[in-house]
Enzyme design. Structure first.
Site: not given
Ligand code: AMP
Length: 116
Positions: A30-31, A89, A95-96, A102, A104
């Site tokens: 995760d970024i 999520n 908070g999606q 995906h 986590h």
């Molecule tokens: P969610 O809030 O469950 O939709 O989680 C989306 C997740 O994607 C968040 O934790 C972000 O930090 C992560 N994210 C968004 N863009 C990227 C990216 N380019 N590379 C890695 N993680 C990402």
């Protein structure tokens, strides 16, 4: 349908720190990590935007593959025995942000409950 930033990561059009990949599943860091280990595990197909789209007839093998990947990654990071959390999520209140299913995988520290 289902074009998101994760589609670009699957196609390797934008970089990601990939930790696991097979024909069905991709996993990358995760970024914005929320724990020492924070990996996103995603299906390579884009048709599942949220958990609400999961259909046991169509997706049971794929779901098994997501959990197989999670268990392997947890082992690889050495957190399989100490514990880890899997979070999906679903929708705005959860908070999606990205509408590509995906999971986590969070670990490497003691988790709080209830989550925020
Ligand atoms: P969610 O809030 O469950 O939709 O989680 C989306 C997740 O994607 C968040 O934790 C972000 O930090 C992560 N994210 C968004 N863009 C990227 C990216 N380019 N590379 C890695 N993680 C990402």
């Amino acid at each position: 349908m289902g074009e998101t930033i994760f589609s670009k990561i699957i196609r390797k059009e934008i970089p990601a720190e990939i930790v696991f990949e097979n024909d069905k599943v991709l996993a990358f860091k995760d970024i914005h990590p929320q724990a020492p280990v924070h990996v996103l595990i995603i299906p390579k197909i884009t048709e599942i935007e949220t958990t609400k789209d999961i259909n046991s007839t169509k997706h049971s093998a794929l779901l098994g593959s997501l959990y197989d990947a999670a268990n392997k990654i947890a082992k690889d990071y050495g957190i399989s025995e100490t514990g880890f959390r899997l979070v999906l999520n679903c929708g705005a209140d959860a908070g999606q942000e990205v509408y590509h299913l995906h999971m986590h995988l969070l670990g490497g520290r003691k988790m709080n409950w209830p989550p925020g």
